[in-house]
Every structure is written in structure tokens, then in C-alpha cells.
Design an enzyme around this catalytic site. Structure first.
Site, short mmCIF file in Angstrom:
data_model
loop_
_atom_site.label_atom_id
_atom_site.label_comp_id
_atom_site.label_asym_id
_atom_site.label_seq_id
_atom_site.Cartn_x
_atom_site.Cartn_y
_atom_site.Cartn_z
N SER A 112 39.17 36.89 48.92
CA SER A 112 40.21 35.96 48.44
C SER A 112 40.70 35.14 49.62
CB SER A 112 41.39 36.75 47.86
OG SER A 112 42.50 35.90 47.66
N TYR A 169 47.41 43.57 49.43
CA TYR A 169 46.19 43.01 48.81
C TYR A 169 45.46 42.11 49.82
CZ TYR A 169 43.58 39.84 45.66
OH TYR A 169 42.61 39.07 45.05
N LYS A 194 41.66 42.15 51.41
CA LYS A 194 40.71 41.05 51.28
C LYS A 194 40.24 40.56 52.65
CE LYS A 194 40.41 40.98 46.84
NZ LYS A 194 39.14 41.20 46.16
N1 LIG Z 1 41.82 35.10 39.84
C1 LIG Z 1 42.14 34.70 41.06
O1 LIG Z 1 42.95 33.79 41.26
C2 LIG Z 1 41.46 35.33 42.24
C3 LIG Z 1 41.63 34.71 43.48
C4 LIG Z 1 41.01 35.26 44.59
C5 LIG Z 1 40.23 36.40 44.45
N2 LIG Z 1 40.09 36.99 43.24
C6 LIG Z 1 39.25 38.17 43.17
O2 LIG Z 1 38.27 37.99 42.17
C7 LIG Z 1 37.83 39.26 41.68
C8 LIG Z 1 37.82 39.26 40.16
O3 LIG Z 1 39.12 38.97 39.69
P1 LIG Z 1 39.38 38.20 38.34
O4 LIG Z 1 40.44 37.21 38.63
O5 LIG Z 1 38.12 37.73 37.72
O6 LIG Z 1 40.03 39.37 37.46
P2 LIG Z 1 39.99 39.69 35.87
O7 LIG Z 1 39.73 38.48 35.07
O8 LIG Z 1 41.23 40.46 35.63
O9 LIG Z 1 38.73 40.65 35.75
C9 LIG Z 1 38.70 41.85 36.45
C10 LIG Z 1 37.46 42.63 36.07
O10 LIG Z 1 37.41 43.82 36.85
C11 LIG Z 1 37.42 44.96 35.96
N3 LIG Z 1 38.14 46.03 36.64
C12 LIG Z 1 39.45 46.09 36.96
N4 LIG Z 1 39.73 47.24 37.58
C13 LIG Z 1 38.56 47.94 37.65
C14 LIG Z 1 38.20 49.21 38.14
N5 LIG Z 1 39.09 50.03 38.70
N6 LIG Z 1 36.92 49.59 38.04
C15 LIG Z 1 35.99 48.78 37.48
N7 LIG Z 1 36.26 47.58 36.99
C16 LIG Z 1 37.55 47.17 37.06
C17 LIG Z 1 38.06 44.45 34.66
O11 LIG Z 1 37.67 45.17 33.51
P3 LIG Z 1 38.40 46.55 33.03
O12 LIG Z 1 39.86 46.28 32.98
O13 LIG Z 1 37.77 46.84 31.70
O14 LIG Z 1 38.03 47.60 34.04
C18 LIG Z 1 37.44 43.06 34.63
O15 LIG Z 1 36.10 43.12 34.18
C19 LIG Z 1 38.79 40.29 42.32
O16 LIG Z 1 38.15 40.84 43.45
C20 LIG Z 1 39.97 39.46 42.77
O17 LIG Z 1 40.65 40.03 43.85
C21 LIG Z 1 40.69 36.48 42.13
#
Ligand SMILES: NC(=O)c1ccc[n+]([C@@H]2O[C@H](COP(=O)([O-])OP(=O)(O)OC[C@H]3O[C@@H](n4cnc5c(N)ncnc54)[C@H](OP(=O)(O)O)[C@@H]3O)[C@@H](O)[C@H]2O)c1
Length: 256
Positions: free
Chosen positions: A147, A160, A164
Site C-alpha cells: 500500500s 497497518y 505494508k
Molecule cells: N482498497 C484500498 O484502498 C487499498 C489500498 C492499498 C492497499 N490495499 C491492499 O489491497 C489488498 C486487498 O484489499 P481490498 O481493498 O481488495 O479488500 P477487500 O475488497 O475487502 O477484499 C479482501 C479480500 O481478502 C479476503 N480476506 C480478508 N481477510 C482474510 C483472511 N484472514 N484470510 C484470507 N482471506 C482474507 C476477503 O474475503 P473473506 O472476507 O471471505 O476472507 C476478500 O476476498 C490488501 O492487501 C490491502 O491492504 C487496499
């Protein structure tokens, strides 16, 4: 060499039932990879895998639920993938956790430990399980979703962000370790992306404004806008790229 061709490659993507992981898995499959859809809940994984298979008219996606907090689950994810498709060529460590918002002074030990466990140590575990076969074949691509938080100080999501930043160092270390075996290890650092994970940020108008106002592209990103960079970093197009963190944030971090 077809730069973005992933035909015959097997990719495991954690957290791929929705959000960024789902978009990455879909695009890897579009480029020919067989993909393993994984998250804690089985049914959403099945739905994503079925939709990919319906789109392509073959079986290039399977669902294997696993909680990244559990070493046993991760080993089963690896074992079941190998039992189905023989090997793992691409590993995308995408799932992560952030159970706390507030100053470092207020974070409970369990919360800090959970963040470090799920966002750093679990990535290390999974890579430890998969890298040996990549080394043996002299071929592999590992991608960790970090991130832009890992590039910045922050008073609200500090723990967090530490995790990252550690992911960025993890890929640098492993790129050095595995580079001689043609296994590449990189990060993507997304900016604010429209997913459930960040819903609070983009649904709060004042926060959204502080993110989009200084950003050259003046908007937040969509999950599919991370997927192109993921395909690049997992494909022959990036064959000379390793240990890097590719920032995909609409220019947010470069603007004054
Ligand atoms: N969205 C942003 O703005 C943003 C920005 C920078 C970085 N990121 C990074 O991008 C990545 C994905 O985030 P996202 O925004 O796409 O989130 P999201 O839409 O909430 O999706 C998260 C996914 O991870 C799964 N998950 C959550 N906890 C888990 C666990 N303990 N074990 C296995 N699977 C798990 C969830 O499914 P279940 O709940 O069914 O397990 C879901 O499939 C993360 O690493 C996050 O830090 C996101």
C-alpha cells in the site's frame, strides 16, 4: 515471446473473492493462467471461480478457501493446488487485515500482532511454502500487495502502514535471495481503491476530498486498475524487474 501471455501458468491469489484480489485473478485468467480463488468464505470463492470458468468456457479457476492467519490453511491451499494442477508458477499475496484505526499509543498488543501476522508473517509463510518449487524449476513470479501507506507516516493507520512497509522490504530481501534462481518478487502499492476494505475512507466526503484533491488524476482507483500492473509483474513483460514496489495511485504520492 508474448509479453503478457500466461497460458499454462498456475496462479494462487489470496483474498480473491472480491476487491483487488478478484480483479487480479480475473485478469490473470484472461491472460491464460489457471487461477486459485481463495478467501476465508467458500461460497464467494466458488462464485468467482464459476464466473471465470463460465466466461472462458473451460475450467481455469478453482476455489480453495483458506484463512491466511492459519499456517495449516495455507499449507492446504498449496497442497490442494498442487494436487489439482501440479505446480504453482505465480503467487499473489493479496489478503490483508486492518483491525485498528487510531494512534499507536492506543493499539492493543493483540491488534498489532494480528496486523503483523496477517500482513507480513503470513506472506512469508506462503512464500516459504511455494518458493522451493519455483527455485527448482528456475522460474516463478511472486507478488505482494502492499500500500502507499507503507511509504507515508500516518497517525491513524500507523500499524497497518508498518506492515505494508515491511512487505516492501520482504520483497527486496526475497528478490536478492531468489533472483539467482529466476524467481522474481515484487510489490504493488495501491493508492485508495474502491473496495469494501477502504469503504469508510471513500464514503466519508472529507477524507475522499483530501485524497482526490492533490492527486493528479483527481479520483480514487478501481480494483481493475491494479490488475494490469499485476499481470505485468507476473508475466514475461517484467522479466528483468525484481525487488520493486510499483506505486499505482493516480499520482497521489508524487504531487506536492
Ligand atoms: N482498497 C484500498 O484502498 C487499498 C489500498 C492499498 C492497499 N490495499 C491492499 O489491497 C489488498 C486487498 O484489499 P481490498 O481493498 O481488495 O479488500 P477487500 O475488497 O475487502 O477484499 C479482501 C479480500 O481478502 C479476503 N480476506 C480478508 N481477510 C482474510 C483472511 N484472514 N484470510 C484470507 N482471506 C482474507 C476477503 O474475503 P473473506 O472476507 O471471505 O476472507 C476478500 O476476498 C490488501 O492487501 C490491502 O491492504 C487496499
Amino acid at each position: 515471446m508474448e509479453l503478457f501471455d500466461l497460458t499454462g501458468k498456475v496462479a494462487v491469489v489470496t483474498g480473491s473473492s472480491k476487491g483487488i484480489g478478484k480483479a487480479i485473478a480475473e485478469r490473470l485468467a484472461d491472460h491464460g493462467a489457471k487461477v486459485v480463488i481463495s478467501s476465508r468464505k467458500a461460497e464467494p470463492c466458488e462464485q468467482v471461480a464459476n464466473a471465470i470458468n463460465d466466461k472462458h468456457g473451460d475450467t481455469r479457476a478453482i476455489a480453495i478457501p483458506a484463512n491466511i492467519a492459519s499456517k495449516e490453511d495455507l499449507q492446504r491451499l498449496v497442497d490442494d493446488t498442487r494436487a489439482t494442477w501440479g505446480q504453482i508458477d505465480i503467487l499473489v499475496c493479496n489478503a490483508a487485515t486492518n483491525p485498528y484505526a487510531g494512534p499507536m499509543s492506543g493499539i492493543a498488543d493483540e491488534q498489532f500482532n494480528k496486523i503483523l501476522q496477517n500482513n507480513v508473517v503470513s506472506n512469508h509463510w506462503l512464500i516459504q511454502m511455494v518458493a522451493p518449487e519455483m527455485v527448482a524449476r528456475n522460474d516463478g513470479a511472486i507478488l505482494v500487495i502492499s500500500s502507499i501507506g507503507g511509504l507515508r507516516g500516518n497517525a491513524v493507520i500507523g500499524a497497518y502502514n508498518i506492515s505494508k512497509a515491511a512487505d516492501m522490504q520482504l520483497v527486496r530481501n526475497l528478490a536478492v535471495e531468489y533472483g539467482p534462481h529466476n524467481v522474481r518478487v515484487n510489490c504493488i502499492a495501491p493508492g485508495l481503491i474502491k473496495t469494501d476494505f477502504a469503504r469508510y475512507l471513500w464514503e466519508t466526503p472529507e477524507i475522499l476530498k483530501t485524497v482526490t484533491d492533490p492527486a493528479p488524476l483527481k479520483r480514487i482507483g478501481l480494483p481493475d486498475e491494479i490488475a494490469g500492473s499485476a499481470v505485468y509483474l507476473c508475466s514475461p513483460a517484467s522479466s528483468y524487474v525484481t525487488g520493486q514496489t510499483l506505486v499505482v495511485d493516480g499520482g497521489m504520492t508524487i504531487a506536492w
